[in-house]
Design a protein around this motif. Sequence first.
Motif, PDB file in Angstrom:
ATOM      1  N   VAL A 171       0.828  -1.201   0.000  1.00  0.00           N
ATOM      2  CA  VAL A 171       0.000   0.000   0.000  1.00  0.00           C
ATOM      3  C   VAL A 171       0.866   1.255   0.000  1.00  0.00           C
ATOM      4  CG1 VAL A 171      -1.521   1.372   1.466  1.00  0.00           C
ATOM      5  CG2 VAL A 171      -2.072  -1.027   0.990  1.00  0.00           C
ATOM      6  N   LEU A 172       1.960   1.222   0.760  1.00  0.00           N
ATOM      7  CA  LEU A 172       2.838   2.397   0.835  1.00  0.00           C
ATOM      8  C   LEU A 172       3.435   2.728  -0.528  1.00  0.00           C
ATOM      9  CD1 LEU A 172       4.546   1.780   4.298  1.00  0.00           C
ATOM     10  CD2 LEU A 172       3.217   3.810   3.644  1.00  0.00           C
ATOM     11  N   VAL A 173       3.780   1.681  -1.267  1.00  0.00           N
ATOM     12  CA  VAL A 173       4.322   1.909  -2.601  1.00  0.00           C
ATOM     13  C   VAL A 173       3.270   2.590  -3.482  1.00  0.00           C
ATOM     14  CG1 VAL A 173       5.153   0.779  -4.707  1.00  0.00           C
ATOM     15  CG2 VAL A 173       5.970   0.006  -2.456  1.00  0.00           C
ATOM     16  N   GLU A 174       2.015   2.087  -3.398  1.00  0.00           N
ATOM     17  CA  GLU A 174       0.923   2.707  -4.169  1.00  0.00           C
ATOM     18  C   GLU A 174       0.731   4.164  -3.762  1.00  0.00           C
ATOM     19  OE1 GLU A 174      -2.749   0.519  -3.750  1.00  0.00           O
ATOM     20  OE2 GLU A 174      -1.665  -1.385  -4.024  1.00  0.00           O
ATOM     21  N   LEU A 175       0.722   4.398  -2.436  1.00  0.00           N
ATOM     22  CA  LEU A 175       0.511   5.763  -1.942  1.00  0.00           C
ATOM     23  C   LEU A 175       1.615   6.690  -2.445  1.00  0.00           C
ATOM     24  CD1 LEU A 175      -0.654   5.200   1.770  1.00  0.00           C
ATOM     25  CD2 LEU A 175      -2.039   6.074  -0.125  1.00  0.00           C
ATOM     26  N   GLU A 176       2.839   6.164  -2.465  1.00  0.00           N
ATOM     27  CA  GLU A 176       3.962   6.977  -2.921  1.00  0.00           C
ATOM     28  C   GLU A 176       3.803   7.319  -4.407  1.00  0.00           C
ATOM     29  OE1 GLU A 176       7.841   5.132  -2.692  1.00  0.00           O
ATOM     30  OE2 GLU A 176       8.790   7.059  -2.274  1.00  0.00           O
ATOM     31  N   LEU A 177       3.422   6.299  -5.196  1.00  0.00           N
ATOM     32  CA  LEU A 177       3.239   6.516  -6.639  1.00  0.00           C
ATOM     33  C   LEU A 177       2.134   7.528  -6.905  1.00  0.00           C
ATOM     34  CD1 LEU A 177       3.568   2.867  -8.000  1.00  0.00           C
ATOM     35  CD2 LEU A 177       5.100   4.800  -8.477  1.00  0.00           C
ATOM     36  N   ASP A 178       1.090   7.465  -6.079  1.00  0.00           N
ATOM     37  CA  ASP A 178      -0.047   8.371  -6.289  1.00  0.00           C
ATOM     38  C   ASP A 178       0.160   9.737  -5.642  1.00  0.00           C
ATOM     39  OD1 ASP A 178      -1.301   6.426  -7.706  1.00  0.00           O
ATOM     40  OD2 ASP A 178      -2.578   5.728  -6.063  1.00  0.00           O
ATOM     41  N   GLY A 179       1.310   9.911  -4.981  1.00  0.00           N
ATOM     42  CA  GLY A 179       1.596  11.222  -4.402  1.00  0.00           C
ATOM     43  C   GLY A 179       0.930  11.468  -3.060  1.00  0.00           C
ATOM     44  N   ALA A 187       2.018   9.809  -0.149  1.00  0.00           N
ATOM     45  CA  ALA A 187       2.985   9.561   0.931  1.00  0.00           C
ATOM     46  C   ALA A 187       4.393   9.631   0.351  1.00  0.00           C
ATOM     47  CB  ALA A 187       2.736   8.174   1.538  1.00  0.00           C
ATOM     48  N   LYS A 188       5.346   9.935   1.204  1.00  0.00           N
ATOM     49  CA  LYS A 188       6.743   9.860   0.721  1.00  0.00           C
ATOM     50  C   LYS A 188       7.650   9.306   1.807  1.00  0.00           C
ATOM     51  CE  LYS A 188       8.039  14.581   1.906  1.00  0.00           C
ATOM     52  NZ  LYS A 188       8.236  15.943   1.416  1.00  0.00           N
ATOM     53  N   ARG A 189       8.719   8.710   1.353  1.00  0.00           N
ATOM     54  CA  ARG A 189       9.716   8.111   2.219  1.00  0.00           C
ATOM     55  C   ARG A 189      10.666   9.204   2.685  1.00  0.00           C
ATOM     56  NH1 ARG A 189      10.790   2.263   0.418  1.00  0.00           N
ATOM     57  NH2 ARG A 189       9.720   2.899  -1.481  1.00  0.00           N
ATOM     58  N   THR A 190      10.992   9.263   3.985  1.00  0.00           N
ATOM     59  CA  THR A 190      11.996  10.212   4.458  1.00  0.00           C
ATOM     60  C   THR A 190      13.012   9.440   5.284  1.00  0.00           C
ATOM     61  OG1 THR A 190      10.933  10.696   6.569  1.00  0.00           O
ATOM     62  CG2 THR A 190      10.198  11.996   4.665  1.00  0.00           C
ATOM     63  N   GLU A 191      14.009  10.130   5.781  1.00  0.00           N
ATOM     64  CA  GLU A 191      15.028   9.426   6.582  1.00  0.00           C
ATOM     65  C   GLU A 191      14.447   8.851   7.858  1.00  0.00           C
ATOM     66  OE1 GLU A 191      18.531  11.679   7.268  1.00  0.00           O
ATOM     67  OE2 GLU A 191      19.056  11.775   5.133  1.00  0.00           O
ATOM     68  N   SER A 192      13.444   9.551   8.422  1.00  0.00           N
ATOM     69  CA  SER A 192      12.889   9.075   9.698  1.00  0.00           C
ATOM     70  C   SER A 192      11.704   8.127   9.491  1.00  0.00           C
ATOM     71  CB  SER A 192      12.439  10.281  10.530  1.00  0.00           C
ATOM     72  OG  SER A 192      11.461  11.003   9.820  1.00  0.00           O
ATOM     73  N   GLY A 193      11.344   7.820   8.240  1.00  0.00           N
ATOM     74  CA  GLY A 193      10.228   6.904   7.981  1.00  0.00           C
ATOM     75  C   GLY A 193       9.271   7.503   6.963  1.00  0.00           C
ATOM     76  N   TRP A 194       8.046   6.954   6.919  1.00  0.00           N
ATOM     77  CA  TRP A 194       7.056   7.428   5.961  1.00  0.00           C
ATOM     78  C   TRP A 194       6.347   8.673   6.470  1.00  0.00           C
ATOM     79  CZ3 TRP A 194       6.326   5.667   1.071  1.00  0.00           C
ATOM     80  CH2 TRP A 194       6.964   4.453   0.735  1.00  0.00           C
ATOM     81  N   VAL A 195       5.987   9.542   5.541  1.00  0.00           N
ATOM     82  CA  VAL A 195       5.284  10.778   5.876  1.00  0.00           C
ATOM     83  C   VAL A 195       4.097  10.921   4.929  1.00  0.00           C
ATOM     84  CG1 VAL A 195       5.486  13.305   5.858  1.00  0.00           C
ATOM     85  CG2 VAL A 195       7.401  11.907   6.689  1.00  0.00           C
ATOM     86  N   ALA A 196       2.963  11.378   5.473  1.00  0.00           N
ATOM     87  CA  ALA A 196       1.787  11.574   4.615  1.00  0.00           C
ATOM     88  C   ALA A 196       1.907  12.865   3.828  1.00  0.00           C
ATOM     89  CB  ALA A 196       0.519  11.625   5.464  1.00  0.00           C
ATOM     90  N   ILE A 197       1.419  12.853   2.602  1.00  0.00           N
ATOM     91  CA  ILE A 197       1.259  14.097   1.871  1.00  0.00           C
ATOM     92  C   ILE A 197      -0.243  14.355   1.855  1.00  0.00           C
ATOM     93  CG2 ILE A 197       1.526  15.253  -0.348  1.00  0.00           C
ATOM     94  CD1 ILE A 197       3.932  13.377  -0.839  1.00  0.00           C
ATOM     95  N   THR A 198      -0.646  15.399   2.574  1.00  0.00           N
ATOM     96  CA  THR A 198      -2.082  15.644   2.681  1.00  0.00           C
ATOM     97  C   THR A 198      -2.521  16.491   1.513  1.00  0.00           C
ATOM     98  OG1 THR A 198      -1.709  15.729   5.039  1.00  0.00           O
ATOM     99  CG2 THR A 198      -3.888  16.321   4.280  1.00  0.00           C
ATOM    100  N   SER A 199      -3.623  16.109   0.926  1.00  0.00           N
ATOM    101  CA  SER A 199      -4.109  16.881  -0.215  1.00  0.00           C
ATOM    102  C   SER A 199      -5.302  17.705   0.214  1.00  0.00           C
ATOM    103  CB  SER A 199      -4.520  15.938  -1.324  1.00  0.00           C
ATOM    104  OG  SER A 199      -5.425  14.990  -0.793  1.00  0.00           O
TER     105      SER A 199
END
Lengths: 386, 386
Positions: free
Chosen positions: A364-372, A374-386
Amino acid sequence: MGAWASLSEKTRQEMMQARAFLSAVAEPPARALARFVAERGARGAVDAIVRRRAPEPVLVEVEARRDAVSGERLLRAGEAAGLRLFIPERPDWPCEAFSELAGAREMELPDMAEPIALWVRGRAEPAECTERAVAVVGARAASGYGEHVAAEFGHGLSGVGFTVVSGAAYGIDGAAHRGALSAGGRTVAFLACGADVDYPAGHGRLLRAIADQGAVISEYPPGTPPRKHRFLVRNRLIAAMGRATVVVEAGARSGAANTANTADLLGRPVLAVPGPVTSQNSVGCHAMVRSGQAVLVTRTEEVVELLSPLGVSPAEEIAARSRPTDRLQPDARRVHDALRGVVSAGNEELARDCGLPLGRVRAVLVELELDGFAKRTESGWVAITS
Amino acid sequence: MGAWASLSEKTRQEMMQARAFLSAVAEPPARALARFVAERGARGAVDAIVRRRAPEPVLVEVEARRDAVSGERLLRAGEAAGLRLFIPERPDWPCEAFSELAGAREMELPDMAEPIALWVRGRAEPAECTERAVAVVGARAASGYGEHVAAEFGHGLSGVGFTVVSGAAYGIDGAAHRGALSAGGRTVAFLACGADVDYPAGHGRLLRAIADQGAVISEYPPGTPPRKHRFLVRNRLIAAMGRATVVVEAGARSGAANTANTADLLGRPVLAVPGPVTSQNSVGCHAMVRSGQAVLVTRTEEVVELLSPLGVSPAEEIAARSRPTDRLQPDARRVHDALRGVVSAGNEELARDCGLPLGRVRAVLVELELDGFAKRTESGWVAITS
């Protein structure tokens, strides 16, 4: 009756005089007289009345005024007051609108009878107004909210080509007429007095504006003063002329409720506009919706929709503007929600938080990243709120 | 399951631990788990899960948390937080309220499943709250009008013995709870986080007051943080617990509309309060009434009426306060109207004005005089207006 054009000028004049006489000789709605005229024709009915050969119920209705009324004099008075007389024999009579009233009279419904003639101030012809007419009625002692909404409906309906029919009273009626006028549309006022009488007095200018862009109409002869019972009698013409009746603010017991009842009786849809439940002005509207007598409407488009049989439905567009996250599948939404609740998170943490298998969370995280989302950061995953 | 009293203390404790574990091991609504527990019982289900012998869909639901959750620890945490755990095996479980959710789960309706256990802060027992409970829900960003009306409904329903169920959110929810509290009645808040979590933070005092006079309830274990999707999931419990759901202000797309949909799905009446058509806050309520999903209500009495099958109907009393002239027959009313329109009048003048036979006018005037509606003066007849 379609043969108006083929009649001699003299015959036409006789018919006009007969109808003028009949419009004044009995107090509307004169059911016996209306039936007698429908059977005998106008000239035949006048003749029988003058010779006292009419049925007893008719004679009772006309007794008080028979000797005082003159059709010729009334026509002259009407002309002097700038009124035209419309009669059922003419092709420009709005037959459809009033045939239900004749039907209601035949069914012995109380206070129901078609008008015997219509006195008209203004340019428009009644028949051309009825084709697409909507009645907008309501309380005289309206609230600012009610007047605002009535003006909106008047403006909106007029703007899409409907004639706005009302009673020229203070409050809702006046606001509806003004709304229609401001849209440059056609509007018609039915009065409970002569069409030449400025009533209410404070609406003299409004009535002139209505006559300019539509018509001020009455079944009462020129000069007739308003009387309380005439308002209820007049209401049936408003209800009959509208293809539907929109009620904007009405008390529990009101003239507008009376118009709505008549519309209902005539099989015309009644639409009621809601308002604050704390307002006495909306009690009648809410009661009509609760009882099933009226359909709740909030906007012009909903009225138009109801009157358009094939219903290209602009009102469906409302509702639900979609958000980007709406497209997310339930699992993806869960993970996205969990991410939004924290600064950042690792896969295992998210799996526990969402109650989803670790493998599923990774996917799911990969899908979320592709769709914009969520993104991966050094400290873990972060939501991109639309 | 009715045999709770006959069980040993050890067995009871095991059941409590099993349910505590199950309430935390999957994210509600966990449909596969709920079905498995319904089939195997709580202890059997836990055993199978721990041994990984449960059906695949169940194992997927529990995979992420299975090894991290301990029923014993959760019970201790609940106790420390002042929560009691209610489970279906106990006789005080509100079975009726949630059996429809189990039914909806069986019907494969999306996101529908009964709660596996309920964590409760406060005095009241869930079962005693459900007997006469009404959900009152609505927008968080409510208007002053909406909050006023929600408080009125909360107060009114509570005052006649209904438990007011809501979600403790800002806006309508909070106002409904406060209304109930102010009437000294019982009110229940279902949270989308642990029952020990003060959410929203600004409602900490309100939640304590609700717990004092009713209960703060959650299916989430102690300490669970709120998440966006949990609000929608929680809404099904509010809808299920209320015998009806009253929606006070809801946008076109809102949590309240979601609760209403669920109530509808569960066969519970949905009632919607109208408001100004100019307010975005009432768009959802009006849409529900227009679509036929909701019944329009304006006052507590109308809600009570709808929930009282035999319907002693206090709401019928509204409407139409009568006026003295209401008793007048049509002819008498006409004459009275005519008299009111002039300073004074003679018999013949009245007959012409009203269009009534002179004899009839004379008779009517005598009646009007006797009834105190008219009097004879030197200059003619005068109306006595009431």
